[in-house]
Design an enzyme around this catalytic site. Structure first.
Site, PDB file in Angstrom:
ATOM      1  N   ASP A  20       5.752  -3.653 -11.910  1.00 17.79           N
ATOM      2  CA  ASP A  20       4.365  -3.299 -12.167  1.00 17.79           C
ATOM      3  C   ASP A  20       4.043  -2.167 -11.189  1.00 17.79           C
ATOM      4  OD1 ASP A  20       1.609  -3.755 -13.114  1.00 17.79           O
ATOM      5  OD2 ASP A  20       1.271  -4.316 -11.040  1.00 17.79           O
ATOM      6  N   ASP A 219       2.284  -8.202  -8.544  1.00 16.00           N
ATOM      7  CA  ASP A 219       1.444  -8.778  -7.486  1.00 16.00           C
ATOM      8  C   ASP A 219       0.117  -9.330  -7.985  1.00 16.00           C
ATOM      9  OD1 ASP A 219       0.117  -6.338  -8.064  1.00 16.00           O
ATOM     10  OD2 ASP A 219      -0.814  -6.394  -6.094  1.00 16.00           O
ATOM     11  N   ASP A 223      -0.190 -10.169 -13.856  1.00 16.84           N
ATOM     12  CA  ASP A 223       1.283 -10.114 -13.866  1.00 16.84           C
ATOM     13  C   ASP A 223       1.885 -11.504 -14.062  1.00 16.84           C
ATOM     14  OD1 ASP A 223       1.218  -7.375 -13.302  1.00 16.84           O
ATOM     15  OD2 ASP A 223       1.162  -7.734 -11.144  1.00 16.84           O
TER      16      ASP A 223
END
Length: 259
Positions: A20, A219, A223
């Site tokens: 990400d 994080d 996610d």
């Protein structure tokens, strides 16, 4: 922190590591870099945008609020706050409907943008900044640009993984041009951009459907489903509790070289 031996057994068979972007490869502390106002002062645009964004949970919204506070602008009380995940936020400020969101949100709403605005937004994106629109009703009153700083150690982590023969993919809600500019700084050539928060897990499953073993590194709250869907989910130690709870492996710090 490794939750079980299974995660380590899977880890040495991985083909792909998906990162990400925001808060993982970048610091997740974006700043407002440009305000291109039309018919309003920069301060008024920022006051209106920050008044709406004060209730947003998105890091880009936080950057706008922070920028307004740094300038000493007083935020207005708002009503009818609405959030459209991955696109933007809307509220009534001083009796006017104000929307702050992505270029995609503006095009979906059928907002007329002249060539100069589109050119400016494209240039900002090519510099790795995220252009955002501020609308009053259906009228565009500004384009804001927000930029996040790439973590110093991210490029090294990418190089090390590639040297192991592992494909590295960057996953982001950013527009294509912004995403490519940031990926270039990191040496990543596989980018999946304009991904809505709910689609992250889907992207992991698409890679798995190609027969690949996939790790997801992230994080944030959004996610968590992707971390759960991956063969190995790796959470960054500075992340949200839900990401850390869902992951198979949690790094106890923010340095992605730990991956």
């Amino acid at each position: 922190l490794v939750r079980g031996a299974g995660a380590l057994e899977q880890a040495h068979k991985l083909d792909v590591v998906v990162f990400d972007k925001t808060g993982t490869l970048t610091l997740g502390k974006p700043k407002v870099t440009d305000i291109l106002a039309k018919g309003e002062t920069d301060a008024e645009v920022l006051r209106l945008a920050a008044s709406v964004e004060q209730f947003s949970e998105h890091p880009l919204g936080g950057a706008i609020v922070e920028s307004a506070k740094e300038r000493g602008l007083a935020l207005a009380a708002v009503t009818d706050f609405q959030s459209v995940p991955g696109l933007g936020v809307r509220a009534v400020v001083d009796g006017q409907s104000i929307t702050v969101g992505s270029m995609k949100l503006a095009s979906q709403a059928g907002v007329a943008m002249d060539d100069a605005v589109e050119r400016s937004a494209r240039l900002l994106a090519e510099q790795g900044k995220t252009p955002m629109v501020v609308l009053r009703g259906a009228d565009l009153i500004a384009v804001l640009a927000v930029a996040d700083t790439v973590r110093a150690e991210s490029a090294e982590a990418v190089t090390q993984l590639q040297a192991l023969g592992i494909d590295v993919v960057m996953l982001t809600g950013d527009g294509e041009a912004t995403a490519r500019a940031i990926a270039e700084q990191l040496g990543i050539d596989q980018v999946i951009a304009e991904v809505m928060p709910a689609q992250k897990a889907e992207q992991v499953k698409l890679l798995q459907a190609e027969g690949k073993r996939v790790a997801m590194v992230g994080d944030g709250v959004n996610d968590a489903p992707a971390l759960a869907a991956a063969d190995v989910g790796i959470a960054i130690g500075t992340g949200t509790d839900v990401a850390l709870e869902t992951a198979d492996i949690a790094l106890m710090h923010a340095d992605v070289r730990g991956v």
